[in-house]
Design an enzyme around this catalytic site. Structure first.
Site, short mmCIF file in Angstrom:
data_model
loop_
_atom_site.label_atom_id
_atom_site.label_comp_id
_atom_site.label_asym_id
_atom_site.label_seq_id
_atom_site.Cartn_x
_atom_site.Cartn_y
_atom_site.Cartn_z
N GLU A 91 6.51 -4.27 -0.76
CA GLU A 91 6.16 -3.80 0.59
C GLU A 91 7.06 -2.64 1.02
OE1 GLU A 91 3.94 -7.50 2.81
OE2 GLU A 91 6.11 -7.35 3.12
N GLU B 17 -0.71 -9.90 -1.79
CA GLU B 17 -0.27 -10.94 -0.86
C GLU B 17 -1.34 -11.15 0.20
OE1 GLU B 17 3.56 -10.67 0.94
OE2 GLU B 17 4.52 -9.82 -0.86
#
Length: 336
Positions: free
Chosen positions: A162, A269
């Protein structure tokens, strides 16, 4: 009668050929907490209440892939530690023995890296930038070599976790795109040096946010970042919207990203509230469908983040496991 058998044979052969040519679609989970949970005495049960290996339960629910995060020099805290190279190899071996494919998620930190924090490992804090690049290469190469020696070749490797604001701050922040590109390329080169067949992912959060992804990957293109797959997180909970309000944006973003940058895309995710079983089931169904709609089979799969992370242990409400030790029915979405 003979012609009938021939027709049946040709039909079966055609069906088998179609199956053989169907691209692999990853349905998986990040289960990096699992070793700590097992060490804490947590036991897992299947939907019938029978004690069973958690990975086997996930496989029986339709999952075929496992994602594992790697920290550089982790501590032993039950929720922020572990994830060493040795532990990652052991977990990957367990998954591979069940016929599951592996995604390795390099955080390049001693603990969590995410949009709010991208802290250097302590051992790298005082490195000059050229040495920091070398450290990224060596760490990536060493972990993948350890997996290779154990007979494991991951299908996918994430260079950073991320990273809309970059990684290894401040050197690799998006305020210094030239340096971030060098760090990402060092991870890519190390991965391909171990095995060129491994696909490299670059991962950004808020998968429904088209502006964020365009801004990031336009810069990645301009700075000649090397990668194979665009990885996305998708958590409606964290932006305080129901999935039904954002799923069309996610679907559009997946299709647009794949076409614009000529890349495969993958949801690495996803998660929904454990207390809202039906809503999370629908979220997962909609997410799987959105990825499958990407043209030319360029939508590669969907990974749930820590479904087994029972809330009483993890204090994480977006898991998908009931307090009685059984999987949430929401995970049935992966059966299709």
């Amino acid at each position: 009668m003979k012609k009938l058998f021939i027709y049946i044979g040709l039909f079966l052969w055609g069906t088998l050929m179609a199956w053989a040519q169907e691209p692999f679609f990853a349905k998986g989970a990040d289960v990096s907490w699992l070793p700590q949970m097992e060490a804490s005495g947590i036991t897992f049960k299947d939907s019938q209440g029978q004690p069973k290996d958690c990975l086997l339960i996930l496989k029986e629910l339709g999952m075929n892939s496992i994602r594992l995060r790697v920290f550089v020099n982790p501590n032993n805290d039950k929720t922020s530690g572990h994830c060493s190279t040795d532990e990652t190899v052991a977990m990957a071996l367990r998954a591979q023995k069940l016929g599951m494919r592996i995604l390795i998620d390099f955080h390049y930190s001693d603990s969590w890296a995410d949009p709010a924090k991208q802290n250097k490992p302590k051992a790298w804090e005082n490195l000059a930038f050229p040495q920091l690049c070398d450290a990224v290469y060596q760490h990536t190469h060493e972990v993948l070599t350890a997996l290779n020696k154990a007979g494991i070749t991951p299908d996918w490797v994430q260079i950073g976790n991320e990273i809309p604001g970059g990684m290894l701050w401040p050197d690799g922040s998006t305020q210094h795109w030239n340096q971030l590109a060098q760090l990402l390329n060092k991870g890519y080169d190390a991965t391909k040096a171990v095995n060129p067949s491994i696909k490299v992912i670059v991962h950004v959060d808020e998968g429904n946010n088209r502006e964020k992804f365009n801004a990031f990957f336009d810069q990645a293109t301009q700075h000649q970042v090397r990668y194979d797959i665009i990885g996305l997180s998708y958590y409606p909970f964290w932006i305080k919207k129901d999935y039904s309000e954002t799923i069309t944006d996610l679907e559009t973003n997946l299709i647009t990203l794949s076409k614009k940058y000529n890349k495969d895309v993958m949801i690495v995710e996803v998660g929904g509230e454990v207390s809202k079983i039906e809503n999370t089931f629908q979220l997962l169904q909609a997410t799987l469908n959105a990825v499958r709609k990407v043209p030319n089979h360029r939508g590669l799969g969907v990974f749930y983040w820590e479904p087994q992370g029972i809330q009483s242990w993890s204090h994480y409400s977006l898991n998908a496991w009931l307090e009685n030790g059984q999987p949430s029915p929401a995970l049935d979405a992966f059966k299709n």
